[in-house]
Design a protein around this motif. Structure first.
Motif, PDB file in Angstrom:
ATOM      1  N   UNK A 223      39.542  31.790  44.662  1.00 58.41           N
ATOM      2  CA  UNK A 223      40.797  32.480  44.863  1.00 58.41           C
ATOM      3  C   UNK A 223      41.855  32.713  43.772  1.00 58.41           C
ATOM      4  N   UNK A 224      41.442  32.378  42.675  1.00 60.59           N
ATOM      5  CA  UNK A 224      42.183  32.295  41.579  1.00 60.59           C
ATOM      6  C   UNK A 224      42.678  33.925  41.191  1.00 60.59           C
ATOM      7  N   UNK A 225      41.762  34.993  41.066  1.00 60.56           N
ATOM      8  CA  UNK A 225      41.877  36.239  40.992  1.00 60.56           C
ATOM      9  C   UNK A 225      42.706  36.804  41.894  1.00 60.56           C
ATOM     10  N   UNK A 226      42.397  36.431  43.392  1.00 62.32           N
ATOM     11  CA  UNK A 226      43.194  37.286  44.276  1.00 62.32           C
ATOM     12  C   UNK A 226      44.699  36.671  44.267  1.00 62.32           C
ATOM     13  N   UNK A 227      44.770  35.270  43.923  1.00 58.74           N
ATOM     14  CA  UNK A 227      46.262  34.930  43.839  1.00 58.74           C
ATOM     15  C   UNK A 227      46.928  35.766  42.572  1.00 58.74           C
ATOM     16  N   UNK A 228      46.246  35.981  41.443  1.00 57.52           N
ATOM     17  CA  UNK A 228      46.998  36.713  40.224  1.00 57.52           C
ATOM     18  C   UNK A 228      47.129  38.267  40.684  1.00 57.52           C
ATOM     19  N   UNK A 229      46.130  38.782  41.391  1.00 54.95           N
ATOM     20  CA  UNK A 229      46.303  40.229  41.671  1.00 54.95           C
ATOM     21  C   UNK A 229      47.289  40.433  42.607  1.00 54.95           C
ATOM     22  N   UNK A 230      47.432  39.377  43.279  1.00 55.08           N
ATOM     23  CA  UNK A 230      48.459  39.652  44.298  1.00 55.08           C
ATOM     24  C   UNK A 230      50.049  39.695  43.722  1.00 55.08           C
ATOM     25  N   UNK A 231      50.082  38.974  42.509  1.00 54.89           N
ATOM     26  CA  UNK A 231      51.213  39.053  42.096  1.00 54.89           C
ATOM     27  C   UNK A 231      51.358  39.886  40.926  1.00 54.89           C
ATOM     28  N   UNK A 232      50.565  40.971  40.907  1.00 53.39           N
ATOM     29  CA  UNK A 232      50.457  42.193  40.070  1.00 53.39           C
ATOM     30  C   UNK A 232      49.739  42.051  38.834  1.00 53.39           C
ATOM     31  N   UNK A 233      49.082  41.101  38.514  1.00 53.65           N
ATOM     32  CA  UNK A 233      48.006  41.067  37.323  1.00 53.65           C
ATOM     33  C   UNK A 233      47.214  41.808  37.119  1.00 53.65           C
ATOM     34  N   UNK A 234      47.250  42.890  36.088  1.00 56.35           N
ATOM     35  CA  UNK A 234      46.213  44.093  36.210  1.00 56.35           C
ATOM     36  C   UNK A 234      44.729  43.548  35.662  1.00 56.35           C
ATOM     37  N   UNK A 235      44.737  42.383  34.844  1.00 57.55           N
ATOM     38  CA  UNK A 235      43.532  41.892  34.590  1.00 57.55           C
ATOM     39  C   UNK A 235      43.010  41.363  35.874  1.00 57.55           C
ATOM     40  N   UNK A 236      43.451  40.594  36.639  1.00 51.70           N
ATOM     41  CA  UNK A 236      42.908  40.056  37.813  1.00 51.70           C
ATOM     42  C   UNK A 236      42.507  41.349  38.885  1.00 51.70           C
ATOM     43  N   UNK A 237      43.214  42.344  38.842  1.00 49.80           N
ATOM     44  CA  UNK A 237      43.108  43.412  39.687  1.00 49.80           C
ATOM     45  C   UNK A 237      41.578  44.090  39.130  1.00 49.80           C
ATOM     46  N   UNK A 238      41.471  44.092  37.864  1.00 47.34           N
ATOM     47  CA  UNK A 238      40.087  44.786  37.290  1.00 47.34           C
ATOM     48  C   UNK A 238      39.107  43.801  37.638  1.00 47.34           C
ATOM     49  N   UNK A 239      39.212  42.460  37.642  1.00 51.24           N
ATOM     50  CA  UNK A 239      38.278  41.596  37.802  1.00 51.24           C
ATOM     51  C   UNK A 239      37.685  41.855  39.418  1.00 51.24           C
ATOM     52  N   UNK A 240      38.745  42.081  40.252  1.00 50.79           N
ATOM     53  CA  UNK A 240      38.193  42.163  41.540  1.00 50.79           C
ATOM     54  C   UNK A 240      37.781  43.258  42.099  1.00 50.79           C
ATOM     55  N   UNK A 241      38.186  44.386  41.193  1.00 52.67           N
ATOM     56  CA  UNK A 241      37.477  45.844  41.320  1.00 52.67           C
ATOM     57  C   UNK A 241      36.076  45.927  41.176  1.00 52.67           C
ATOM     58  N   UNK A 242      35.879  45.082  40.011  1.00 54.83           N
ATOM     59  CA  UNK A 242      34.413  45.051  39.649  1.00 54.83           C
ATOM     60  C   UNK A 242      33.628  44.119  40.650  1.00 54.83           C
TER      61      UNK A 242
END
Ligand SMILES: [Zn+2]
Length: 319
Positions: A223-242
């Motif tokens: 869930x770490x990447x989901x938590x960071x992406x929901x707070x606007x972290x671009x790196x996490x969003x990139x991880x999730x996109x891939x």
């Protein structure tokens, strides 16, 4: 009449009583004792089923009221022989579990792989009810899967079909525990997402991902990447996109091969929000589907851990 379903997990052994309408009416669980051998663990399971009937919420006469028993095993089973062929992390390989149960139980005993049991549970009582063919995919430690077709479990000619996690989606890719390279679960499981998150953190020391796991790579979870992406972290969003692309490539292959009416997605990852997971996955799968007119429904599984118990209980109806 009732059915008993047993979910054999590395942490807990769970037994449930399921009625003819596929409702889980009572359950009981005990920790899986890691110090015991196969015999000891199987005796624990048998004892649990007897107590479920005699001391559970719904008391029943186990001699007359139980139509069948089903056991979901994390590994490979041979239902015809009544044996567990191979289990990972549990000392149950090469044991005739049916014979052991039938020293105490007169009812027929069925064996199934745990991912197949979860698919059956969702088909009889959950998100896939009334859908045929129905596919279930579990995004957890690995990637598990199962399919019900024509009301029956489809598991190949010898019980190892629909091992979707070992479908090769990335030829020549990461080495898998099965010995092949590029299996789907090396890219689409929660374990894989954790690897992908850690890799991104190592090259982005400023990412919010570091704060979310307290600066400790060992605390990175699915869930770490989901938590960071929901707070606007671009790196996490990139991880999730891939990551979503990795998941979608397997789903697209399943849709184009099997055209199931539904694919339900379970496992820890499926708890992510619709915006972060299901909606983008639906878009990707639709874009990659051969039949643009008839859409396979992609949805979250609804039964959680109960799916495996209900599905195991109803193996007798489904194989
Ligand atoms: Zn593999």
């Amino acid at each position: 009449m009732y059915y008993i379903g047993i979910d054999v997990g590395g942490t807990n052994l769970v037994a449930g009583l399921v009625d003819t309408g596929a409702h889980l009416v009572s359950r009981m669980s005990i920790p899986a004792d890691r110090t015991k051998d196969a015999d000891g663990l199987i005796q624990d399971m048998i004892g649990l089923t007897v107590r479920l009937c005699e001391e559970g919420e719904t008391r029943i006469d186990r001699q007359y009221d139980i139509k069948a028993i089903g056991i979901g095993i994390p590994g490979q089973v041979d239902n015809r022989a009544g044996t567990i062929v191979k289990t990972v992390n549990m000392p149950l390989s090469n044991t005739n579990i049916r014979a052991a149960f039938q020293t105490v139980w007169g009812a027929p005993v069925f064996l199934g792989n745990d991912a197949n049991c979860a698919a059956l549970g969702e088909y009889w009582a959950g998100a896939a009810r009334g859908c045929d063919p129905a596919v279930m995919v579990t995004l957890g430690t690995g990637v598990g899967g199962g399919m019900v077709s024509g009301g029956r479990l489809f598991d190949g000619f010898a019980g190892s079909g629909m091992e979707v996690g070992h479908m090769i989606t990335h030829a020549g890719g990461r080495l898998c525990t099965c010995g092949n390279r590029g299996c789907w679960e090396q890219y689409g499981s929660a374990t894989a997402l954790i690897h992908q998150t850690i890799e991104a953190m190592e090259s982005h020391p400023d990412s919010l991902l570091w704060q979310i796991c307290g600066g400790d790579l060992k605390k990175v979870e699915g869930r770490t990447a989901f938590d960071a992406a929901s707070q606007g972290d671009a790196v996490a969003s990139g991880v999730l996109e891939r990551y979503r692309e990795h998941v979608a490539v397997g789903l697209i292959s399943l849709v184009n091969m099997l055209q199931p009416e539904i694919i339900c997605i379970g496992g820890g990852i499926s708890n992510a929000s619709d915006e972060m997971l299901m909606n983008p996955l639906r878009k990707l799968v639709l874009a990659g589907s051969y039949d643009k007119g008839n859409h396979t429904r992609i949805t979250r599984a609804t039964l959680g851990n109960d799916a495996g118990i209900i599905g195991a209980a109803l193996l007798c109806r489904s194989i």
